[in-house]
Scaffold this motif. Structure first.
Motif, PDB file in Angstrom:
ATOM      1  N   THR A 180       4.533 -10.820   8.031  1.00 47.35           N
ATOM      2  CA  THR A 180       4.627  -9.432   8.489  1.00 47.35           C
ATOM      3  C   THR A 180       4.835  -8.479   7.322  1.00 47.35           C
ATOM      4  OG1 THR A 180       5.542 -10.188  10.598  1.00 47.35           O
ATOM      5  CG2 THR A 180       5.849  -7.870  10.047  1.00 47.35           C
ATOM      6  N   ARG A 181       5.624  -8.896   6.331  1.00 46.39           N
ATOM      7  CA  ARG A 181       5.826  -8.053   5.144  1.00 46.39           C
ATOM      8  C   ARG A 181       4.494  -7.788   4.440  1.00 46.39           C
ATOM      9  NH1 ARG A 181      10.532 -11.376   4.393  1.00 46.39           N
ATOM     10  NH2 ARG A 181       9.648 -12.545   2.654  1.00 46.39           N
ATOM     11  N   ALA A 182       3.677  -8.820   4.324  1.00 41.38           N
ATOM     12  CA  ALA A 182       2.376  -8.659   3.672  1.00 41.38           C
ATOM     13  C   ALA A 182       1.501  -7.673   4.454  1.00 41.38           C
ATOM     14  CB  ALA A 182       1.671 -10.015   3.551  1.00 41.38           C
ATOM     15  N   GLU A 183       1.594  -7.728   5.774  1.00 44.63           N
ATOM     16  CA  GLU A 183       0.790  -6.818   6.596  1.00 44.63           C
ATOM     17  C   GLU A 183       1.286  -5.385   6.466  1.00 44.63           C
ATOM     18  OE1 GLU A 183      -1.121  -6.605  11.101  1.00 44.63           O
ATOM     19  OE2 GLU A 183       0.248  -8.229  10.552  1.00 44.63           O
ATOM     20  N   ILE A 184       2.601  -5.201   6.398  1.00 39.81           N
ATOM     21  CA  ILE A 184       3.160  -3.855   6.202  1.00 39.81           C
ATOM     22  C   ILE A 184       2.650  -3.267   4.885  1.00 39.81           C
ATOM     23  CG2 ILE A 184       5.283  -2.562   5.748  1.00 39.81           C
ATOM     24  CD1 ILE A 184       6.722  -4.521   7.638  1.00 39.81           C
ATOM     25  N   ILE A 185       2.726  -4.054   3.832  1.00 37.42           N
ATOM     26  CA  ILE A 185       2.295  -3.585   2.503  1.00 37.42           C
ATOM     27  C   ILE A 185       0.825  -3.195   2.518  1.00 37.42           C
ATOM     28  CG2 ILE A 185       1.866  -4.340   0.131  1.00 37.42           C
ATOM     29  CD1 ILE A 185       4.434  -6.060   0.434  1.00 37.42           C
ATOM     30  N   GLU A 186      -0.003  -4.033   3.163  1.00 37.96           N
ATOM     31  CA  GLU A 186      -1.440  -3.757   3.186  1.00 37.96           C
ATOM     32  C   GLU A 186      -1.761  -2.513   4.009  1.00 37.96           C
ATOM     33  OE1 GLU A 186      -5.610  -5.759   4.826  1.00 37.96           O
ATOM     34  OE2 GLU A 186      -3.704  -6.873   4.963  1.00 37.96           O
ATOM     35  N   ARG A 187      -1.218  -2.422   5.198  1.00 38.75           N
ATOM     36  CA  ARG A 187      -1.604  -1.349   6.112  1.00 38.75           C
ATOM     37  C   ARG A 187      -1.012   0.003   5.722  1.00 38.75           C
ATOM     38  NH1 ARG A 187      -4.509  -3.161  10.185  1.00 38.75           N
ATOM     39  NH2 ARG A 187      -4.379  -5.367  10.764  1.00 38.75           N
ATOM     40  N   LEU A 188       0.109  -0.003   5.003  1.00 36.36           N
ATOM     41  CA  LEU A 188       0.712   1.258   4.581  1.00 36.36           C
ATOM     42  C   LEU A 188       0.396   1.590   3.127  1.00 36.36           C
ATOM     43  CD1 LEU A 188       4.237   1.049   6.272  1.00 36.36           C
ATOM     44  CD2 LEU A 188       2.163   2.179   7.096  1.00 36.36           C
ATOM     45  N   SER A 189      -0.464   0.791   2.497  1.00 37.91           N
ATOM     46  CA  SER A 189      -0.841   1.012   1.087  1.00 37.91           C
ATOM     47  C   SER A 189       0.403   1.089   0.200  1.00 37.91           C
ATOM     48  CB  SER A 189      -1.675   2.293   0.954  1.00 37.91           C
ATOM     49  OG  SER A 189      -2.839   2.228   1.741  1.00 37.91           O
ATOM     50  N   THR A 191       1.294  -1.279  -2.078  1.00 35.27           N
ATOM     51  CA  THR A 191       1.164  -2.366  -3.060  1.00 35.27           C
ATOM     52  C   THR A 191       2.012  -2.127  -4.304  1.00 35.27           C
ATOM     53  OG1 THR A 191      -0.835  -1.255  -3.861  1.00 35.27           O
ATOM     54  CG2 THR A 191      -1.133  -3.081  -2.311  1.00 35.27           C
ATOM     55  N   ARG A 192       2.310  -0.875  -4.623  1.00 33.85           N
ATOM     56  CA  ARG A 192       3.110  -0.578  -5.812  1.00 33.85           C
ATOM     57  C   ARG A 192       4.588  -0.349  -5.475  1.00 33.85           C
ATOM     58  NH1 ARG A 192      -0.718   3.552  -9.432  1.00 33.85           N
ATOM     59  NH2 ARG A 192      -2.504   2.117  -9.626  1.00 33.85           N
ATOM     60  N   ALA A 193       4.947  -0.517  -4.228  1.00 31.22           N
ATOM     61  CA  ALA A 193       6.327  -0.260  -3.815  1.00 31.22           C
ATOM     62  C   ALA A 193       7.263  -1.365  -4.306  1.00 31.22           C
ATOM     63  CB  ALA A 193       6.408  -0.163  -2.300  1.00 31.22           C
ATOM     64  N   GLN A 194       8.459  -0.970  -4.695  1.00 37.74           N
ATOM     65  CA  GLN A 194       9.490  -1.960  -4.964  1.00 37.74           C
ATOM     66  C   GLN A 194       9.955  -2.546  -3.634  1.00 37.74           C
ATOM     67  OE1 GLN A 194      12.702  -1.366  -7.808  1.00 37.74           O
ATOM     68  NE2 GLN A 194      11.751   0.546  -8.478  1.00 37.74           N
ATOM     69  N   GLN A 195      10.184  -3.854  -3.619  1.00 34.41           N
ATOM     70  CA  GLN A 195      10.653  -4.513  -2.400  1.00 34.41           C
ATOM     71  C   GLN A 195      12.137  -4.823  -2.515  1.00 34.41           C
ATOM     72  OE1 GLN A 195       8.216  -7.664  -0.724  1.00 34.41           O
ATOM     73  NE2 GLN A 195       6.447  -6.989  -1.919  1.00 34.41           N
ATOM     74  N   PHE A 196      12.880  -4.449  -1.490  1.00 36.90           N
ATOM     75  CA  PHE A 196      14.318  -4.696  -1.441  1.00 36.90           C
ATOM     76  C   PHE A 196      14.599  -5.509  -0.172  1.00 36.90           C
ATOM     77  CE2 PHE A 196      13.654  -0.759  -3.746  1.00 36.90           C
ATOM     78  CZ  PHE A 196      14.462  -0.912  -4.870  1.00 36.90           C
ATOM     79  N   ILE A 197      14.890  -6.771  -0.348  1.00 31.18           N
ATOM     80  CA  ILE A 197      15.097  -7.671   0.784  1.00 31.18           C
ATOM     81  C   ILE A 197      16.542  -8.130   0.779  1.00 31.18           C
ATOM     82  CG2 ILE A 197      14.370  -9.795   1.917  1.00 31.18           C
ATOM     83  CD1 ILE A 197      11.656  -9.455   0.516  1.00 31.18           C
ATOM     84  N   SER A 198      17.323  -7.612   1.713  1.00 37.75           N
ATOM     85  CA  SER A 198      18.729  -7.990   1.830  1.00 37.75           C
ATOM     86  C   SER A 198      18.845  -9.292   2.612  1.00 37.75           C
ATOM     87  CB  SER A 198      19.523  -6.904   2.555  1.00 37.75           C
ATOM     88  OG  SER A 198      19.459  -5.688   1.854  1.00 37.75           O
TER      89      SER A 198
END
Length: 600
Positions: A180-189, A191-198
């Motif tokens: 789901t994270r991969a789909e969020i990144i793809e659909r919201l463009s 790709t350059r966002a920093q990811q913060f996973i608590s």
């Protein structure tokens, strides 16, 4: 610095310091960067976009699917002195006009907008001529097309990157596995966002999962013995079950309200409003209810049917205990749930890849139900989060389930599936095994099968438990041609050959867990001195360690100490809830307290 994130946190929101990793997220967005944030419910996600919006100046635009909650969210911000507003279909023309002017003039610090409103040409034109500080995409998992809370309007939110390339975007969710994270990144463009996973752990939630066995009786016992007067949510799979359950609970003396998508908007809003503002309300709902609910004192979440995925289960149970105080998540499920959900997935409008994905999600959920080890460890592992030691706060940790060598029974079950042609559901297979004499048995001549009647020493419920666990382990699969037929998989060959031993868990259908059993006991007057001393010891250790008291030991553990009075390490280790680590950290302190009372 009056507009520094820390100053805003302390003076606007009234908190002394950030939780991890709030500060890093806020710094990223304040600096103009994009961010993808996964943080558990109650972890403080909203501050991650509210504070940057205030620090950057201009209007922070929050895209949220939660129209029914926007007014409450805005009211809460206004109480803090933040100029906030919202745009959605509930506003009249005059209110809409005033809000749009306030956005255009930079008079608002935050505005909440529904996704269907955002993508309108009028709204996009308004935002292009307004001073925008950031875009926050809340409940970002809604963009996952085959996720558990899909919203079609979210698919168009990539236009934010195209239309406003210099404005930072932050996407937030409490529920997203790696796919789901991969789909969020793809659909919201992003790709350059920093990811913060608590971390996904909610240690204050106690997970309990039980086989359905007169579920209304199970629910009533749970509510009356543990949750009298508490606020909670009960989830059902169908609208009819929601209405029937709410009506029945009302007859039993509870303040129960229904909530589902077929109710009128006014009725839904009224019931949601009561739930948010009144005490002791139980809402009975389909999954249409709850996303974004910010009520902190939900003390229990009950599922009367199996959720369709681990993501749905995690998000729905996460609505309990947002205040950090103990909350209970109780799930009642049965084989019929597995068959029903499996057929629903097969009959959905998705393609074959989607149907396979839904089946995988369902079996992952079933796997959590059937495990004999710590449920929290498996739940967290699903989201890529590891917990090195058992949690001590799920039913399997509180009372380890019994297991048994089921190899012979499993061979009987699998052989019956094979010999009957893999064309029947569990109910008929159980009739064959138990030697039933009915029309269907005679119609197909199944009394002539070699497995007919060989399983009559086990009850129908015990056989249903076996078949359910065989599905969970991937030894059987549900055929989806409308009848819920069970079929063998390649994995069952070693067991049929007798080359592999298989242990299954025994269902607890008549026993209460230690927590529940102890909770209904009154403490004798002569024991109150020791009881208070144990609680004081726990409080002191909690203060020293900077944690809530229940993190040290639960009440159920203290009650068992009170009953058994352990005076040696090995005796304390036999108390439910005391493991090696806690024995090492806290054991001596509690033994000293008990010893003092034993010898005075």
């Amino acid at each position: 610095m009056l507009n520094s994130p820390l100053h805003i946190l302390q003076h606007t929101f009234g908190y002394d310091s950030f939780r991890q990793p709030q500060e890093k997220i806020i710094d990223c967005v304040v600096a103009g960067g994009d961010a993808l944030v996964l943080m558990p419910t109650g972890g403080g996600k909203s501050l991650c976009y509210q504070i940057p919006a205030l620090a950057r100046g201009g209007v922070g635009v929050v895209i949220s699917p939660l129209i029914a909650l926007m007014e409450d969210q805005v009211s809460a911000l206004r109480e803090l002195g933040v100029n906030a507003g919202y745009l959605n279909s509930t506003l009249d023309w005059d209110s809409t006009w005033h809000t749009e002017n306030a956005i255009r003039n930079g008079e608002l610090s935050l505005v909440y907008i529904a996704p269907e409103r955002l993508i309108q040409e009028r709204t996009l034109a308004l935002l292009q001529e307004s001073p925008i500080s950031l875009f926050a995409i809340d409940e970002a998992h809604c963009v996952a097309q085959w996720g558990h809370d899909f919203r079609a309007d979210y698919l168009r939110l990539s236009l934010l990157h195209e239309t406003f390339p210099t404005i930072p975007r932050i996407a937030l969710t409490a529920t997203a596995d790696e796919r789901t994270r991969a789909e969020i990144i793809e659909r919201l463009s992003l790709t350059r966002a920093q990811q913060f996973i608590s971390g996904f752990d909610r240690p204050n939630i106690q997970y309990r999962i039980q086989q359905k066995n007169k579920p209304r009786d199970q629910l009533l016992n749970f509510l009356r013995s543990e949750q009298q007067g508490n606020t909670g949510i009960i989830y059902c799979l169908s609208r009819k079950k929601v209405e029937d359950t709410a009506e029945w609970l009302t007859q039993q003396g509870f303040n129960a309200l229904p909530y589902h998508a077929r109710m009128s908007a006014n009725a839904r809003q009224t019931n949601q409003h009561r739930f948010l503002r009144e005490d002791n309300i139980i809402i009975v709902a389909t999954i249409a209810f709850g996303m974004g609910i910010d009520k902190p004192d939900v003390r229990f979440v009950v599922h009367l049917d199996l959720p369709k995925s681990v993501e749905a289960y995690y998000q729905e149970t996460g609505r309990g205990g947002r205040d950090g105080e103990p909350s209970t998540a109780l799930l009642l499920y049965g084989l019929e749930d597995v068959v029903k959900l499996s057929q629903m997935a097969e009959n959905s409008e998705g393609d074959e890849a989607f149907k396979r994905q839904e089946q995988q999600r369902l079996y992952a959920m079933l796997g959590i139900c059937e495990i004999a080890s710590c449920r929290r460890q498996v739940l967290l592992r699903y989201f890529g989060d590891e917990m090195p030691e058992p949690c001590g706060n799920c039913d399997n940790c509180l009372e380890a389930p019994d297991t048994w060598n089921a190899s012979e029974a499993v061979q009987m079950a699998l052989s019956t599936v094979y010999r009957s042609g893999q064309r029947f559901g569990a109910g008929h297979l159980i009739d064959i095994l138990r030697g039933a004499d009915n029309e269907k048995i005679r119609q197909f001549g199944h009394q002539a099968l070699s497995t007919y009647g060989i399983g009559n020493k086990l009850s129908a419920n015990e056989w249903r438990t076996i078949f359910r666990q065989l599905i969970a382990r991937g030894l059987l699969t549900v055929d989806h041609e409308g009848y819920g037929c069970l079929r063998l998989t390649e994995s069952c060959r070693p067991i049929l050959r007798g080359a592999e031993t298989i242990y299954l868990r025994k269902d607890k259908v008549s026993k209460k867990s230690p927590l529940l059993r102890k909770k209904v006991l009154d403490i004798a007057e002569e024991d109150m001195g020791l009881w208070n001393a144990l609680r004081q010891c726990r409080k002191q250790l909690a203060d020293e360690n900077g944690v809530p008291p229940y993190v040290i030991f639960h009440d159920s553990t203290l009650r068992e100490m009170l009953e058994k009075r352990p005076l040696q390490d090995y005796e304390l280790l036999n108390i439910s809830g005391v493991g090696d680590r806690k024995l090492e950290q806290f054991g001596e302190a509690f033994i000293d307290v008990i010893r003092e009372f034993e010898y005075t």
